[in-house]
Write an enzyme that holds these catalytic residues in place. Structure first.
Site, short mmCIF file in Angstrom:
data_model
loop_
_atom_site.label_atom_id
_atom_site.label_comp_id
_atom_site.label_asym_id
_atom_site.label_seq_id
_atom_site.Cartn_x
_atom_site.Cartn_y
_atom_site.Cartn_z
N HIS A 1 14.76 5.97 26.23
CA HIS A 1 15.36 6.30 27.80
C HIS A 1 14.75 4.53 28.92
O HIS A 1 14.65 4.34 29.04
CB HIS A 1 14.30 7.64 29.12
CG HIS A 1 13.14 7.79 28.86
ND1 HIS A 1 12.74 8.14 28.08
CD2 HIS A 1 12.69 7.31 30.64
CE1 HIS A 1 11.08 8.51 28.53
NE2 HIS A 1 10.93 7.34 29.52
N ASP A 2 13.19 4.35 28.02
CA ASP A 2 12.40 3.44 28.16
C ASP A 2 12.54 2.18 27.06
O ASP A 2 11.66 1.50 27.40
CB ASP A 2 11.06 3.78 28.77
CG ASP A 2 10.51 4.34 29.56
OD1 ASP A 2 11.23 4.58 30.65
OD2 ASP A 2 9.20 5.26 29.76
N LYS B 1 12.14 -1.53 28.94
CA LYS B 1 11.00 -1.93 29.52
C LYS B 1 10.44 -3.15 28.00
O LYS B 1 9.21 -3.99 27.96
CB LYS B 1 9.83 -1.01 28.38
CG LYS B 1 9.26 0.04 29.83
CD LYS B 1 8.58 0.34 29.28
CE LYS B 1 7.82 1.96 30.47
NZ LYS B 1 7.03 3.02 30.20
#
Length: 177
Positions: free
Chosen positions: A144-145, A148
């Site tokens: 989900h990240d 980044k």
């Protein structure tokens, strides 16, 4: 054990059974049995056994041939399932590694992806979702990240409030992901 050791099918009928098998056959009311090895190439990975009670006709060589064919297909299916499981585990390890790289960018989020994945998978299980759906949710949670990675540390780790333009950059995390 004999079939696994010799890697050869065994047809036993009560008329022609050997002395070692006869007491077992009588005790279990078995008149006829077939045992065939589950083989991958030359490796025996198991044995399939079939038995008929005294009130049924004896197994024949045709039955042995049929069960041998079936065992070959079953062995291939089992091996494919094993390979698929190994591939799934490798894929999950790669996903976890990627999540660790993302988490390592910011010491405040260390372990965040693991926790999100654990919570998401637990919720999916509690909802009664199928295993493949739960696995998909767990993988998505790990990733989900991942966007980044495309964000500069200068913005990502900024201690104070973000400017409007920095906020627009932060909102691209899902696009990079």
């Amino acid at each position: 054990g004999r079939v696994a050791k010799n890697a050869q099918p065994l047809l036993v009928n009560e008329n022609d059974s050997d002395r070692k098998l006869r007491p077992f056959l009588l005790k279990e009311n078995i008149a006829s049995s077939i045992s065939v090895p589950l083989k991958i190439k030359d490796e025996v990975i198991g044995v399939i056994n079939a038995a008929r009670r005294s009130d049924k006709p004896f197994f024949t060589q045709d039955d042995v041939h049929f069960l041998t064919t079936l065992s070959t297909q079953a062995a291939v299916a089992l091996k494919n399932a094993e390979l698929f499981d190994e591939l799934r585990k490798s894929y999950l390890a790669i996903v976890r590694s990627l999540a660790e790289i993302v988490d390592a960018k910011d010491r405040y989020t260390k372990g965040h992806s693991d926790r999100v994945a654990r919570y998401a998978a637990s919720i999916a299980k509690e909802l009664g979702l199928a295993k493949f759906e739960t696995d998909g949710i767990e993988i998505a949670a790990y990733l989900h990240d991942v966007g980044k990675i495309g964000i500069s540390d200068q913005i990502l780790l900024k201690p104070g409030k973000l400017t409007e333009s920095e906020m627009r950059v932060i909102k691209t995390i899902c696009l990079y992901g």
